[in-house]
Design an enzyme around this catalytic site. Structure first.
Site, PDB file in Angstrom:
ATOM      1  N   ALA A  35      47.649  16.822   5.664  1.00 54.97           N
ATOM      2  CA  ALA A  35      46.993  15.573   5.303  1.00 54.97           C
ATOM      3  C   ALA A  35      47.985  14.760   4.471  1.00 54.97           C
ATOM      4  CB  ALA A  35      45.738  15.876   4.487  1.00 54.97           C
TER       5      ALA A  35
ATOM      6  N   GLY B  95      46.876  20.609   6.905  1.00 54.43           N
ATOM      7  CA  GLY B  95      46.054  20.037   7.977  1.00 54.43           C
ATOM      8  C   GLY B  95      46.764  20.061   9.323  1.00 54.43           C
TER       9      GLY B  95
ATOM     10  N   GLU C 191      46.175  23.468  10.630  1.00 55.43           N
ATOM     11  CA  GLU C 191      44.757  23.515  11.015  1.00 55.43           C
ATOM     12  C   GLU C 191      44.510  22.738  12.310  1.00 55.43           C
ATOM     13  OE1 GLU C 191      43.725  22.035   7.145  1.00 55.43           O
ATOM     14  OE2 GLU C 191      42.694  23.894   6.641  1.00 55.43           O
TER      15      GLU C 191
ATOM     16  N   GLU D 269      48.310  24.442   0.622  1.00 56.01           N
ATOM     17  CA  GLU D 269      47.451  23.595  -0.210  1.00 56.01           C
ATOM     18  C   GLU D 269      47.323  24.058  -1.659  1.00 56.01           C
ATOM     19  OE1 GLU D 269      46.788  24.466   2.920  1.00 56.01           O
ATOM     20  OE2 GLU D 269      45.779  22.837   3.998  1.00 56.01           O
TER      21      GLU D 269
END
Ligand code: CO8
Length: 258
Positions: free
Chosen positions: A66, A109, A112, A132
């Site tokens: 992200a 992300g 993911e 993260e």
């Protein structure tokens, strides 16, 4: 400025290709990228001419997670209102097989995102990870859920609790990667595999994907029942008749998706 997500409709017959294109930010998934990914995957999911999708980035990054700069000052309510889990679900819910072609970094992300795909083709120097914790948060796109379900608790914990990165070889050994290829061949191999899938009867392909995904979240008995019903249902399709007739008549089948 170039579009942050680029769609190439047909790198091959029946194949759609979506490229994340923010090289200056290592393909960090800002809101615009996530919205565009959700939109393009929805459109391709509805397009009969697309039977398999390749999702890729560039040679440095599939996606480095992200966008940290976009989140750094966000409040809880900002995060709530962004509703990114809805976009994430759209990606996960795509009815067509999606192949992640991963070169470079697939972190946070980005890792993911690869894990929401159905097949992961990785370049030999690709790097994965859920870093993260190092920036004070936890994975938010399935990293604490899909990752342990894929590789098991102890391997997943080893990485989500340290934030350490791991290479393509280790990812493959853990079962997170479907195939490793030389870095220069990642996209070519993904498109070739997508082409192979696109030539197969689309109803059978979609139902296979759904059966695997739904079954993974269910008990074995429920999954087996779902599989049996789906198999029986496919006997209503023209493609089942055509596929079996072509086998018996020793000719190439012509599938219509009906
Ligand atoms: N967000 C914003 N910008 C980024 C990101 C990112 N995730 N990653 C890289 N960039 C930017 C850098 O800031 C830099 O910008 P600038 O040139 O303006 O300084 C540029 O990209 C190039 O980066 P580097 O100079 O750091 O390039 P390197 O090749 O040296 O390193 C790395 C590449 C290893 C990828 C490094 O940039 C890095 O560690 N990035 C951050 C990785 C990370 O922590 N990812 C997790 C983010 S949090 C997350 O994903 C939570 C998911 C929650 C919800 C899921 C929905 C998406």
């Amino acid at each position: 400025m170039n579009a942050p997500v680029v769609v190439t409709e047909r790198p091959a017959e029946g194949v759609g290709l979506i490229r994340i294109n923010r090289p200056e930010a290592r393909n960090a998934l800002n809101l615009e990228v996530r919205r565009l990914l959700a939109r393009h995957l929805t459109e391709m999911g509805d397009d009969d001419a697309v039977r398999c999708i390749v999702l890729t980035g560039n040679d440095k990054a599939f996606a480095a997670g992200a966008d940290i700069k976009e989140m750094a000052d966000a409040s809880t309510i900002d995060m709530l209102l962004r509703g990114t889990q809805k976009m994430w679900r759209t990606i996960y819910a795509c009815p067509k097989p999606v192949i992640a072609a991963v070169s470079g970094f697939a972190l946070g992300g980005g890792c993911e995102l690869a894990m929401t795909c159905d097949i992961i083709i990785a370049g030999e120097s690709a790097k994965f990870g859920q870093p993260e914790v190092k920036i004070g948060i936890i994975p938010g796109g399935g990293g604490t859920q899909r990752f342990p379900r894929t590789v098991g608790k102890y391997k997943a914990m080893r990485y989500v609790l340290t934030g350490d990165l791991f290479g393509a070889r280790e990812a493959a050994e853990m079962g997170l990667v479907s195939e490793i290829v030389p870095d220069a061949e990642v996209e070519k191999r993904a498109v070739a595999m997508a082409t192979q899938i696109a030539e197969l009867p689309p109803l059978a392909i979609q139902q296979t994907k759904e059966s695997v995904l739904r079954g993974m979240d269910a008990s074995l008995e429920t999954g087996l029942t779902l599989e049996t019903r789906t198999l029986q249902m496919l006997f209503a399709s023209q493609d089942q008749k055509e596929g079996m007739a072509a086998f018996i008549e020793k000719r190439k089948p012509k599938f219509t998706g009906r």
